[in-house]
Design a protein around this motif. Structure first.
Motif, PDB file in Angstrom:
ATOM      1  N   ARG A  15      -6.971  72.939  20.864  1.00  0.00           N
ATOM      2  CA  ARG A  15      -8.282  73.430  20.443  1.00  0.00           C
ATOM      3  C   ARG A  15      -8.818  72.651  19.254  1.00  0.00           C
ATOM      4  NH1 ARG A  15      -7.710  79.688  19.457  1.00  0.00           N
ATOM      5  NH2 ARG A  15      -5.743  78.937  18.665  1.00  0.00           N
ATOM      6  N   ALA A  38     -13.669  74.801  37.375  1.00  0.00           N
ATOM      7  CA  ALA A  38     -12.621  75.710  36.925  1.00  0.00           C
ATOM      8  C   ALA A  38     -11.792  76.138  38.131  1.00  0.00           C
ATOM      9  CB  ALA A  38     -13.243  76.920  36.233  1.00  0.00           C
ATOM     10  N   LEU A  83     -10.462  76.678  24.582  1.00  0.00           N
ATOM     11  CA  LEU A  83      -9.536  76.961  25.676  1.00  0.00           C
ATOM     12  C   LEU A  83     -10.272  76.989  27.016  1.00  0.00           C
ATOM     13  CD1 LEU A  83      -7.329  79.801  24.130  1.00  0.00           C
ATOM     14  CD2 LEU A  83      -6.832  77.352  24.262  1.00  0.00           C
ATOM     15  N   GLY A  84     -11.502  77.493  27.014  1.00  0.00           N
ATOM     16  CA  GLY A  84     -12.302  77.611  28.229  1.00  0.00           C
ATOM     17  C   GLY A  84     -12.761  76.294  28.809  1.00  0.00           C
ATOM     18  N   ASP A  85     -12.520  75.209  28.073  1.00  0.00           N
ATOM     19  CA  ASP A  85     -12.882  73.889  28.604  1.00  0.00           C
ATOM     20  C   ASP A  85     -11.818  73.361  29.560  1.00  0.00           C
ATOM     21  OD1 ASP A  85     -14.210  72.900  25.368  1.00  0.00           O
ATOM     22  OD2 ASP A  85     -15.222  73.856  27.077  1.00  0.00           O
ATOM     23  N   SER A  86     -10.713  74.062  29.665  1.00  0.00           N
ATOM     24  CA  SER A  86      -9.659  73.646  30.598  1.00  0.00           C
ATOM     25  C   SER A  86     -10.199  73.714  32.025  1.00  0.00           C
ATOM     26  CB  SER A  86      -8.445  74.568  30.462  1.00  0.00           C
ATOM     27  OG  SER A  86      -7.861  74.448  29.196  1.00  0.00           O
ATOM     28  N   ALA A  87     -10.180  72.600  32.721  1.00  0.00           N
ATOM     29  CA  ALA A  87     -10.771  72.522  34.062  1.00  0.00           C
ATOM     30  C   ALA A  87     -10.505  71.141  34.645  1.00  0.00           C
ATOM     31  CB  ALA A  87     -12.275  72.773  34.012  1.00  0.00           C
TER      32      ALA A  87
END
Lengths: 115, 112
Positions: A15, A38, A83-87
């Protein structure tokens, strides 16, 4: 005839860090689009580059930026990773402003994991 | 706004026929695409419809009804290798010529 190539294939970041993803379009293509996919979802449009300029942008924050070089290759930069950028980040190329049934050719993607 | 709906999962038997439906709502329609995506791989182009009717390409066919905002992908003589996610995507007028709006994908499992 090389298709769309992306690098790296996998990347792990923490992060707050910054990341740069790279894409070389299919030979003869001058337009590059970036998509975020995602897990379990369809690809979401981030932005498109044509003639070294951002032509249209999807619903993504300014932390997502890009660039296109004179040889049509492109970069996607993401700052202040969450964390939400994990894709899976997909690059797709096509030929310019032709309309019609110009189909997108996708690269295999860069799997980004943010810890 | 733009919205695309397709079933999340489907199961079919090897050798059978399966139809994957897609409904859409868009402001300005300029074509509908179907892509196949195997796990961990890039989406690959299957078909394109911009006018009403059926487009046939080998074992795969795609149908479009613009008045109903409806399309389907028909897969015949199913093979195990057809197990994949099938993405419906719509292109709308304006802005980026090849900006596609994707559905969430339909995960097809082909069983022996």
């Amino acid at each position: 005839d090389a298709g769309v190539t992306q690098s790296p294939t996998h990347l792990i970041k923490t992060r707050g860090q910054q990341v740069t993803l790279r894409c070389s379009p299919k030979s003869g293509h001058d337009t590059v689009s970036w998509y975020q996919q995602a897990l379990g979802q369809g690809p979401q449009f981030i932005f498109q580059y044509y003639e070294e300029e951002e032509r249209q942008r999807g619903n993504f924050p300014d932390r997502f930026s890009g660039h296109q070089y004179p040889n049509y290759s492109s970069e996607l930069n993401v700052n202040a990773l969450l964390l939400g950028d994990s894709a899976l980040y997909l690059c797709a190329s096509s030929r310019g402003d032709r309309g019609g049934n110009e189909k997108l050719f996708f690269g295999s993607g860069t799997q980004l994991s943010v810890l | 706004g733009q919205n695309i709906d397709q079933p999340t999962e489907m199961t079919a038997t090897e050798g059978a026929i399966v139809q994957i439906n897609c409904t859409y709502q868009t402001s300005g329609f300029n074509g509908l695409f179907w892509y196949q995506q195997h796990a961990g791989e890039a989406p690959t182009f299957l078909s394109y419809n911009v006018l009403d009717g059926l487009e046939e390409k080998g074992r795969f066919s795609s149908f479009l009804s613009r008045s109903k905002g409806y399309s389907y992908l028909l897969l015949k003589e199913l093979q195990m290798k057809d197990s994949a996610s099938y993405l419906c995507a719509v292109r709308a007028y304006g802005g980026a010529t090849n900006k596609l709006i994707f559905g969430t994908g339909t995960l097809l499992a082909v069983q022996p």
